[in-house]
Design an enzyme around this catalytic site. Structure first.
Site, short mmCIF file in Angstrom:
data_model
loop_
_atom_site.label_atom_id
_atom_site.label_comp_id
_atom_site.label_asym_id
_atom_site.label_seq_id
_atom_site.Cartn_x
_atom_site.Cartn_y
_atom_site.Cartn_z
N HIS A 22 79.34 -3.62 19.93
CA HIS A 22 80.20 -2.41 20.75
C HIS A 22 80.37 -1.31 19.67
O HIS A 22 81.12 -1.62 18.62
CB HIS A 22 81.26 -2.87 21.48
CG HIS A 22 80.80 -3.72 22.65
ND1 HIS A 22 80.41 -2.74 23.96
CD2 HIS A 22 80.61 -4.81 23.00
CE1 HIS A 22 79.93 -3.63 24.74
NE2 HIS A 22 80.05 -4.90 24.47
N GLY A 104 98.51 12.97 13.46
CA GLY A 104 98.34 12.14 12.45
C GLY A 104 97.48 12.88 11.26
O GLY A 104 97.34 14.15 11.42
N HIS A 109 92.55 6.59 8.43
CA HIS A 109 93.26 5.16 7.86
C HIS A 109 92.38 4.28 7.13
O HIS A 109 91.42 4.03 7.64
CB HIS A 109 94.20 4.69 8.63
CG HIS A 109 95.26 3.40 8.38
ND1 HIS A 109 94.65 2.04 7.80
CD2 HIS A 109 96.44 3.54 8.35
CE1 HIS A 109 95.63 1.64 7.53
NE2 HIS A 109 96.80 2.32 7.79
N PRO A 110 92.59 3.93 5.74
CA PRO A 110 91.45 3.38 5.08
C PRO A 110 91.10 2.00 5.80
O PRO A 110 90.06 1.57 5.51
CB PRO A 110 92.30 3.01 3.70
CG PRO A 110 93.72 3.39 4.20
CD PRO A 110 93.85 4.19 4.94
N THR A 111 91.91 1.20 6.33
CA THR A 111 91.51 0.05 7.20
C THR A 111 91.54 0.03 8.50
O THR A 111 91.03 -0.82 9.21
CB THR A 111 92.31 -1.26 6.52
OG1 THR A 111 93.75 -0.82 6.80
CG2 THR A 111 92.04 -1.29 5.10
N GLY A 113 91.02 2.95 10.54
CA GLY A 113 90.25 4.08 10.95
C GLY A 113 90.95 5.06 11.83
O GLY A 113 91.93 5.64 11.47
#
Length: 242
Positions: A22, A104, A109-111, A113
């Site tokens: 998905h 935000g 965010h690096p891990t 998303g």
């Protein structure tokens, strides 16, 4: 509870290592706020925006408001926000004229998303499994029934490979069951499947759905007369009223 779930998700899910069927764009992909009995869409919208602001501030995750909470018309549709998925989201956010997050940071965010949060009416997640493993057939059927390709309003659909079951699936979201019902989606998939010589094996409902979405199907398939009253004649409904 929603904020606590974000903390757990960020700690345990690394999107750089995630693969799946998905479309997805974040460790917490989407958080809908849905009005139930005794609440309104406006109240859900207020809660959604409060949570979205706190998620952006506390966890450093970009948040897009969607559906009834959307800050712009091109952000109402979740599929439009999610397009590009996690892997393409960093580049997408460079287009500040269209995709500056509502809350935000302006970078992913690096891990974990990015996340979409918003108020919406109840959505029915409805999947239909076919007696074929050919995902191309499921995708072709999905294209015929979904609204974006000229099919039914309020149907979103994709073809999915269920390798563990050796079947292909037409996976759907019905965004307004009052206007496009479960039985209409079911019959449409059955009809399109016949052109490929395949049939429906089973269907499944994912998560919660309103009782009315099921009584609507019962009325149709049982050919109940217009005199049927689900609130007066379904025992549990009567008990709740009393």
């Amino acid at each position: 509870a929603v904020l606590e779930s974000f903390a757990v998700a960020i700690e345990t899910i690394d999107m750089t290592k995630h693969h799946g069927q998905h479309p997805r764009m974040g460790a917490v992909d989407v958080v809908p706020f849905i009005p139930c009995r005794g609440t309104t869409l406006e109240e859900a919208d207020t809660a959604a925006k409060q949570v979205a602001q706190q998620v952006g501030a506390d966890f450093g995750i970009p948040v897009f408001l969607y559906e009834s909470s959307a800050s712009a018309s091109h952000r109402r549709n979740l599929a439009a926000i999610r397009k590009g998925q996690f892997e393409g989201m960093e580049e997408k956010l460079l287009d500040t004229s269209l995709w500056t997050p509502d809350y935000g940071p302006s970078h992913i965010h690096p891990t974990a998303g990015v996340t979409a949060i918003g108020a919406r009416m109840p959505l029915v997640a409805f999947n239909i499994n076919l007696n074929t493993s050919d995902t191309a057939i499921a995708s072709a059927i999905a294209k015929r029934v979904r609204h974006i390709s000229g099919g039914y309003h309020y149907i979103k659909a994709i073809g999915v490979d269920l390798s563990d079951k050796n079947k292909a699936q037409v996976s759907m979201n019905l965004t307004d069951f009052h206007k496009t019902s479960i039985y209409q989606a079911f019959e449409a998939v059955k009809m399109e499947a016949r052109r490929y010589g395949v049939s429906v094996v089973e269907s499944e409902i994912v998560g919660l759905l309103p009782l009315e979405a099921l009584t609507d199907c019962a009325e149709y398939y049982l050919q109940l007369s217009d005199g049927f009253d689900p609130y007066a004649q379904i025992m549990e409904n009567r008990l709740l009223e009393e």
